[in-house]
Design an enzyme around this catalytic site. Structure first.
Site, PDB file in Angstrom:
ATOM      1  N   ALA A 170       0.817  -1.215   0.000  1.00 21.49           N
ATOM      2  CA  ALA A 170       0.000   0.000   0.000  1.00 21.49           C
ATOM      3  C   ALA A 170       0.855   1.272   0.000  1.00 21.49           C
ATOM      4  CB  ALA A 170      -0.902  -0.012   1.231  1.00 21.49           C
ATOM      5  N   PHE A 172       1.218   5.680   0.895  1.00 19.28           N
ATOM      6  CA  PHE A 172       1.048   6.466   2.133  1.00 19.28           C
ATOM      7  C   PHE A 172      -0.220   7.299   2.141  1.00 19.28           C
ATOM      8  CE2 PHE A 172       2.782   9.872  -0.517  1.00 19.28           C
ATOM      9  CZ  PHE A 172       2.056  10.962  -0.067  1.00 19.28           C
ATOM     10  N   LYS A 196       1.604  -5.519   3.438  1.00 23.11           N
ATOM     11  CA  LYS A 196       2.742  -4.643   3.725  1.00 23.11           C
ATOM     12  C   LYS A 196       2.259  -3.195   3.584  1.00 23.11           C
ATOM     13  CE  LYS A 196       5.874  -2.426   1.631  1.00 23.11           C
ATOM     14  NZ  LYS A 196       6.025  -1.223   2.467  1.00 23.11           N
ATOM     15  N   GLU A 199       5.465   2.155   4.775  1.00 24.32           N
ATOM     16  CA  GLU A 199       6.337   2.300   5.950  1.00 24.32           C
ATOM     17  C   GLU A 199       6.201   3.687   6.587  1.00 24.32           C
ATOM     18  OE1 GLU A 199       7.129   1.874   2.864  1.00 24.32           O
ATOM     19  OE2 GLU A 199       8.682   3.276   2.196  1.00 24.32           O
ATOM     20  N   ARG A 200       5.549   4.615   5.860  1.00 29.89           N
ATOM     21  CA  ARG A 200       5.407   5.951   6.450  1.00 29.89           C
ATOM     22  C   ARG A 200       4.167   6.069   7.318  1.00 29.89           C
ATOM     23  NH1 ARG A 200       7.257   9.771   1.746  1.00 29.89           N
ATOM     24  NH2 ARG A 200       8.053   8.252   0.285  1.00 29.89           N
ATOM     25  N   SER A 249       3.262   4.499  -6.662  1.00 27.64           N
ATOM     26  CA  SER A 249       3.839   5.265  -7.771  1.00 27.64           C
ATOM     27  C   SER A 249       4.162   4.367  -8.971  1.00 27.64           C
ATOM     28  CB  SER A 249       5.125   5.946  -7.297  1.00 27.64           C
ATOM     29  OG  SER A 249       6.072   4.945  -6.980  1.00 27.64           O
ATOM     30  N   CYS A 304      -4.595  10.284  -5.601  1.00 21.57           N
ATOM     31  CA  CYS A 304      -4.362   9.865  -6.987  1.00 21.57           C
ATOM     32  C   CYS A 304      -5.483  10.348  -7.886  1.00 21.57           C
ATOM     33  CB  CYS A 304      -4.245   8.355  -7.076  1.00 21.57           C
ATOM     34  SG  CYS A 304      -5.788   7.546  -6.682  1.00 21.57           S
ATOM     35  N   GLU A 404       3.740  13.972 -12.401  1.00 22.73           N
ATOM     36  CA  GLU A 404       2.717  14.004 -11.355  1.00 22.73           C
ATOM     37  C   GLU A 404       3.294  14.818 -10.195  1.00 22.73           C
ATOM     38  OE1 GLU A 404       2.072  10.316  -9.165  1.00 22.73           O
ATOM     39  OE2 GLU A 404      -0.048  10.820  -8.895  1.00 22.73           O
TER      40      GLU A 404
HETATM   41  P1  NAD Z   1       5.341   4.564  -3.501  1.00 25.79           P
HETATM   42  O1  NAD Z   1       5.367   3.861  -4.796  1.00 25.79           O
HETATM   43  O2  NAD Z   1       6.532   5.347  -3.110  1.00 25.79           O
HETATM   44  O3  NAD Z   1       5.091   3.507  -2.318  1.00 25.79           O
HETATM   45  C1  NAD Z   1       4.061   2.533  -2.421  1.00 25.79           C
HETATM   46  C2  NAD Z   1       4.544   1.226  -1.834  1.00 25.79           C
HETATM   47  O4  NAD Z   1       5.594   0.692  -2.646  1.00 25.79           O
HETATM   48  C3  NAD Z   1       5.103   1.361  -0.434  1.00 25.79           C
HETATM   49  O5  NAD Z   1       4.618   0.294   0.347  1.00 25.79           O
HETATM   50  C4  NAD Z   1       6.608   1.323  -0.628  1.00 25.79           C
HETATM   51  O6  NAD Z   1       7.275   0.684   0.443  1.00 25.79           O
HETATM   52  C5  NAD Z   1       6.796   0.529  -1.900  1.00 25.79           C
HETATM   53  N1  NAD Z   1       7.869   1.046  -2.757  1.00 25.79           N
HETATM   54  C6  NAD Z   1       8.203   2.330  -2.984  1.00 25.79           C
HETATM   55  N2  NAD Z   1       9.179   2.421  -3.899  1.00 25.79           N
HETATM   56  C7  NAD Z   1       9.492   1.175  -4.252  1.00 25.79           C
HETATM   57  C8  NAD Z   1      10.402   0.608  -5.191  1.00 25.79           C
HETATM   58  N3  NAD Z   1      11.202   1.357  -5.930  1.00 25.79           N
HETATM   59  N4  NAD Z   1      10.450  -0.726  -5.312  1.00 25.79           N
HETATM   60  C9  NAD Z   1       9.631  -1.500  -4.592  1.00 25.79           C
HETATM   61  N5  NAD Z   1       8.736  -1.018  -3.697  1.00 25.79           N
HETATM   62  C10 NAD Z   1       8.658   0.288  -3.538  1.00 25.79           C
HETATM   63  O7  NAD Z   1       4.033   5.467  -3.492  1.00 25.79           O
HETATM   64  P2  NAD Z   1       3.604   6.521  -2.394  1.00 25.79           P
HETATM   65  O8  NAD Z   1       4.494   7.716  -2.481  1.00 25.79           O
HETATM   66  O9  NAD Z   1       3.420   5.855  -1.094  1.00 25.79           O
HETATM   67  O10 NAD Z   1       2.137   6.911  -2.934  1.00 25.79           O
HETATM   68  C11 NAD Z   1       1.911   7.942  -3.862  1.00 25.79           C
HETATM   69  C12 NAD Z   1       1.708   7.400  -5.260  1.00 25.79           C
HETATM   70  O11 NAD Z   1       0.648   6.460  -5.256  1.00 25.79           O
HETATM   71  C13 NAD Z   1       1.290   8.463  -6.256  1.00 25.79           C
HETATM   72  O12 NAD Z   1       1.958   8.244  -7.462  1.00 25.79           O
HETATM   73  C14 NAD Z   1      -0.204   8.231  -6.421  1.00 25.79           C
HETATM   74  O13 NAD Z   1      -0.755   8.679  -7.634  1.00 25.79           O
HETATM   75  C15 NAD Z   1      -0.277   6.756  -6.303  1.00 25.79           C
HETATM   76  N6  NAD Z   1      -1.606   6.313  -5.930  1.00 25.79           N
HETATM   77  C16 NAD Z   1      -2.349   5.689  -6.883  1.00 25.79           C
HETATM   78  C17 NAD Z   1      -3.632   5.290  -6.585  1.00 25.79           C
HETATM   79  C18 NAD Z   1      -4.481   4.618  -7.614  1.00 25.79           C
HETATM   80  O14 NAD Z   1      -5.439   3.963  -7.240  1.00 25.79           O
HETATM   81  N7  NAD Z   1      -4.160   4.741  -8.897  1.00 25.79           N
HETATM   82  C19 NAD Z   1      -4.145   5.493  -5.306  1.00 25.79           C
HETATM   83  C20 NAD Z   1      -3.338   6.106  -4.357  1.00 25.79           C
HETATM   84  C21 NAD Z   1      -2.059   6.515  -4.679  1.00 25.79           C
END
Ligand code: NAD
Length: 519
Positions: A170, A172, A196, A199-200, A249, A304, A404
């Site tokens: 998931a 943050f 999982k 972590e934030r 992301s 998002c 974005e």
């Molecule tokens: P993030 O990708 O940084 O983190 C999401 C999850 O992935 C976390 O649990 C993190 O530990 C893990 N993660 C992060 N980077 C990783 C990597 N390089 N390799 C493997 N795992 C990794 O996203 P975020 O900053 O927590 O959330 C914001 C993003 O989520 C924005 O881009 C937003 O648009 C998107 N979002 C999309 C939706 C949707 O339904 N389309 C909904 C909510 C958020």
């Protein structure tokens, strides 16, 4: 906070992300029904985004702990999938009530770790609760199909069955809603689940897990690990995990989709967005301006489905000064302060990034109609605040358009015609959501048919579908072929078994073998 305890160990207080004082509460792992302290030596700090104070620590689970969590899911799978569907339904009926009873507590945890306003945090829980309520209809949702007499004395029917151990990863920005898109649907179908959280913001997921236990979910049906990339890669690689739900992301989502798929898992990956709101000159002006302001700046733009881009068509561009005035009226403050409209961004890094994207717009020739940088919030001088910001005269090549932003920044483009607006949107790689503001039905119909975006609002700015539908972001915002929640969510977490049976009357025995394909 019930699921954290204070470590009484004597630990040196150091500076930096991996260090901690002995008085900071720690987030537990949930393994085999027990909330346990990780044995890891690697911890991450959790910050209150309004102050940047460390409010907790989250472990990077060890390999041994992650293996124990999956083993627990695997052991619990058979008894859980054999549990009657009515018993599973009863657990989720109790669960939805417990979520309602604890909504204030859940919202407080969200505001503490994520920063959004308390009212918005309650909305976060409510939207997740609706998914749990949907899950309570599982006996109807899991019905198979039957067709009698497809041949002489022959009937065919299908069972919809769980698939095994499933996992959720998931982001943050919705600490309640998005985990609740994942494990309740997976589990009510009879799967066991490894979660999982981000972590934030792990606190809300931990309380949600405790409530599910209280509702009667057996030990091992939900396990929770914490961590970053290593935990994610573990999930992508472990052979016992059959399906992964990811929201976050694009870089992470693409990686997880590819790695998980390569390992033979089902993956649904909801990713980033650039959502456009098209403002037609015939729209209800008052309504449209209010909707744009709320959808661009609510949750500090960290949704998002935020409307982060507006396209003003024709003379609707004359409404810009009023849009700016209305945006100025929003109160930027810590999420737990009365009257706050816009809370902080998640981290100092996010603030720096958003501010640099604003500057890139200015440098590339956009007009800064409202500048939210240098927003000072009294009493919260260390918070990650950026106020509502509007950049106009933006063109598609500018960085503030191609990236974005995920902050309280509305970028404004102009178009002479609806066709021009649609072409702009269809050229953008993302397809999460869009909205049109108009009073003309034919315009709305043309738009909904021609725009290549998975979720469309007509005079509705953030068209996130309720759970009887599915979350149908498309193109660059989604990888996979089965969406979250709704009927598609049930399909994602189930497999079909098809039974064809023939019961002949006793005197109708087959007398010779048939070697041709039966038709
Ligand atoms: P993030 O990708 O940084 O983190 C999401 C999850 O992935 C976390 O649990 C993190 O530990 C893990 N993660 C992060 N980077 C990783 C990597 N390089 N390799 C493997 N795992 C990794 O996203 P975020 O900053 O927590 O959330 C914001 C993003 O989520 C924005 O881009 C937003 O648009 C998107 N979002 C999309 C939706 C949707 O339904 N389309 C909904 C909510 C958020």
């Amino acid at each position: 906070i019930i699921l954290r305890t204070v470590l009484n160990k004597k630990v040196p207080l150091q500076m930096g992300r991996m260090c901690y004082s002995s008085s900071v509460p720690t987030t537990k792992l949930l393994i085999d029904g027990r909330f346990i302290e990780s044995k890891t030596s690697e911890w991450l700090d959790i910050h209150n985004p309004a102050t940047n104070e460390v409010v907790g620590r989250v472990p990077k689970a060890t390999q041994e702990e992650m293996l124990a969590a999956v083993d627990s899911c695997s052991r619990a799978y058979r008894p859980w999938s054999d549990t009657s569907i009515l018993s599973r339904q009863q657990i989720f009926l109790r669960y939805q009530q417990l979520i309602k009873d604890n909504i204030k507590e859940l919202a407080k945890l969200i505001t503490l770790e994520q920063g959004k306003t308390l009212a918005d945090a309650e909305g976060d829980v409510y939207r997740g609760l609706q998914v749990v309520e949907y899950a309570c209809s599982i006996p109807s949702l899991m019905l198979g199909e039957t067709l009698p007499s497809i041949s002489k004395d022959m009937d065919t029917f299908t069972y919809r069955l769980p698939i095994g151990v499933c996992a959720g990863i998931a982001p943050f920005n919705f600490p309640a809603m998005i985990p609740l898109w994942m494990f309740p649907i997976g589990m009510v179908c009879g799967n066991t689940y490894l979660m999982k959280p981000s972590e934030r913001v792990p606190g809300c997921t931990m309380l949600l897990a405790k409530l599910l236990q209280d509702a009667g979910a057996p030990d091992g049906t939900l396990n929770i690990i914490h961590g970053e990339h290593a935990a994610v890669n573990f999930i992508c690689d472990h052979p016992a995990i059959k399906a992964i739900s990811f929201v976050g992301s694009n870089p992470a989502g693409e990686h997880i989709y590819e790695r998980g798929s390569k390992n033979g898992k089902r993956v649904q990956s909801n990713m980033g967005a650039k959502n456009h709101g098209v403002v037609m000159p015939d729209a209800n002006k008052e309504n449209t301006i209010n909707q744009l302001v709320g959808a661009a700046f609510g949750a500090a733009g960290q949704r998002c489905m935020a409307l982060s881009t507006a396209i003003f068509v024709g003379e609707s561009r004359d409404w810009l000064p009023e849009l700016v005035e209305r945006s100025k009226s929003l109160r930027v403050n810590a999420g737990d302060q009365p009257g706050a409209d816009v809370g902080p961004l998640i981290s100092p890094q996010a603030k720096v990034r958003v501010e640099s994207l604003i500057q890139s717009g200015v440098d590339e020739g956009a007009k800064l109609l409202l500048d939210g940088r240098n927003t000072n919030v009294k009493g919260y001088e260390n918070g990650n605040f950026v106020g509502p910001t509007i950049l106009s005269g933006v063109s598609p090549a500018m960085k503030c358009y191609t990236e974005e932003i995920f902050g309280p920044v509305l970028v404004v483009l102009e178009a002479d015609t609806l066709d021009e607006a649609i072409a702009l949107i269809n050229n953008n790689p993302y397809g999460n959501g869009t909205a049109i503001f108009t009073t003309n039905g034919a315009t709305a119909r043309k738009y909904t048919h021609e725009v290549d975006v998975g979720q469309i609002g007509v005079n509705v700015p953030i068209p996130v579908p309720l759970p009887m539908f599915s979350f149908t972001g498309s193109r660059g915002s989604f990888r996979g072929d089965t969406n979250f929640y709704g009927k598609q969510g049930i399909s994602f977490y189930t497999q079909i078994k098809t039974v064809t049976s023939q019961w002949k009357a006793e005197d109708a025995t087959v007398t010779s073998p048939a070697v041709t394909m039966p038709t």
